[in-house]
Design an enzyme around this catalytic site. Structure first.
Site, PDB file in Angstrom:
ATOM      1  N   PRO A 121      83.354  38.996   3.340  1.00  0.00           N
ATOM      2  CA  PRO A 121      82.762  40.268   2.896  1.00  0.00           C
ATOM      3  C   PRO A 121      82.023  40.204   1.568  1.00  0.00           C
ATOM      4  CG  PRO A 121      84.946  40.662   3.821  1.00  0.00           C
ATOM      5  CD  PRO A 121      84.784  39.172   3.731  1.00  0.00           C
ATOM      6  N   GLY A 150      83.154  47.927   3.395  1.00  0.00           N
ATOM      7  CA  GLY A 150      83.377  46.517   3.656  1.00  0.00           C
ATOM      8  C   GLY A 150      82.735  45.625   2.616  1.00  0.00           C
ATOM      9  N   CYS A 151      81.551  45.115   2.942  1.00  0.00           N
ATOM     10  CA  CYS A 151      80.915  44.118   2.090  1.00  0.00           C
ATOM     11  C   CYS A 151      80.409  44.687   0.774  1.00  0.00           C
ATOM     12  CB  CYS A 151      79.796  43.430   2.857  1.00  0.00           C
ATOM     13  SG  CYS A 151      80.417  42.507   4.294  1.00  0.00           S
ATOM     14  N   VAL A 152      80.042  45.968   0.755  1.00  0.00           N
ATOM     15  CA  VAL A 152      79.635  46.588  -0.510  1.00  0.00           C
ATOM     16  C   VAL A 152      80.830  46.685  -1.446  1.00  0.00           C
ATOM     17  CG1 VAL A 152      78.848  48.746  -1.567  1.00  0.00           C
ATOM     18  CG2 VAL A 152      77.660  47.830   0.430  1.00  0.00           C
ATOM     19  N   THR A 155      81.951  43.233  -2.714  1.00  0.00           N
ATOM     20  CA  THR A 155      81.014  42.705  -3.706  1.00  0.00           C
ATOM     21  C   THR A 155      81.155  43.440  -5.032  1.00  0.00           C
ATOM     22  OG1 THR A 155      79.454  42.026  -1.980  1.00  0.00           O
ATOM     23  CG2 THR A 155      78.564  42.319  -4.200  1.00  0.00           C
TER      24      THR A 155
END
Length: 214
Positions: A121, A150-152, A155
């Protein structure tokens, strides 16, 4: 549990803002065809988020602010995806060569712009992103992309952990349902970075050109 309102409870514990730093980079996380094709299980109806991200992309390019993109790419059998690939049954759409992993209509990567291909992710996990940003002198990561929960989020948390200021642009991130979208915006803003509106992010990028080029 307390009867105190959510906003007042969090304001007491997490009400601080970080603010913008001096040298930003813009990241577009996983804007790929899978989220825009209604026939794909990952379809999320996030065209507005892409439009906002492209507005920021244009502003960053004008200002000379670095623009970074991420995608997710797996070996044919998913062996480099580990438990994440095992857990999420939709990640086969990102096997190398799949049309679902392509950039959507309207998104182009200019020569010299960085593409980070990842398997997990966070844009930081298992990649050289942190070292690259450090070598560029970047202190602030303006975050757009998919999906918010998720990936936001991953990060954003890792940007904070690596010492960068995470700025999440509300209109430029999206998710498949408003509940996880709003919950994760709330939590990121409370604990890890600042969630800002599109206009504020544009103004920041537009006034960053001198410091970035110095």
């Amino acid at each position: 549990m307390t009867d105190e309102s959510l906003s007042s409870n969090y304001q007491r514990a997490f009400g601080k803002r970080i603010g913008f730093g001096a040298r930003p980079a813009l990241i577009l996380i996983d804007f790929v065809e899978a989220y825009f094709d209604p026939a794909c299980a990952l379809y999320a109806g996030v065209e507005d988020a892409l439009a906002a991200a492209l507005t920021l992309q244009a502003a960053a390019r004008r200002a000379g602010v670095p623009v970074i993109y991420t995608n997710v790419v797996y070996d044919a059998d998913g062996r480099n995806g580990g438990r994440f690939y095992q857990k999420s049954m939709v990640l086969h759409h990102f096997v190398e060569g799949s049309p679902m992993g392509r950039w959507p209509k309207g998104l182009t990567v200019a020569p010299g712009e960085l593409v980070v291909s990842k398997q997990y992710p966070s844009a930081f996990f298992g990649t050289s992103l942190a070292s690259t940003l450090t070598s560029w002198g970047v202190d602030t990561l303006v975050i757009t992309g998919l999906s918010t929960s998720g990936c936001v989020r991953a990060t954003c948390v890792d940007a904070c952990s690596h010492g960068f200021i995470p700025i999440v642009v509300r209109e430029a991130v999206g998710d498949r349902h408003p509940a996880p979208h709003e919950a994760n915006l709330f939590d990121m803003d409370a604990k890890y970075g600042d969630v800002v509106g599109l206009d504020a992010a544009l103004a920041y990028l537009e006034t960053s050109s001198e410091s970035v080029r110095a």
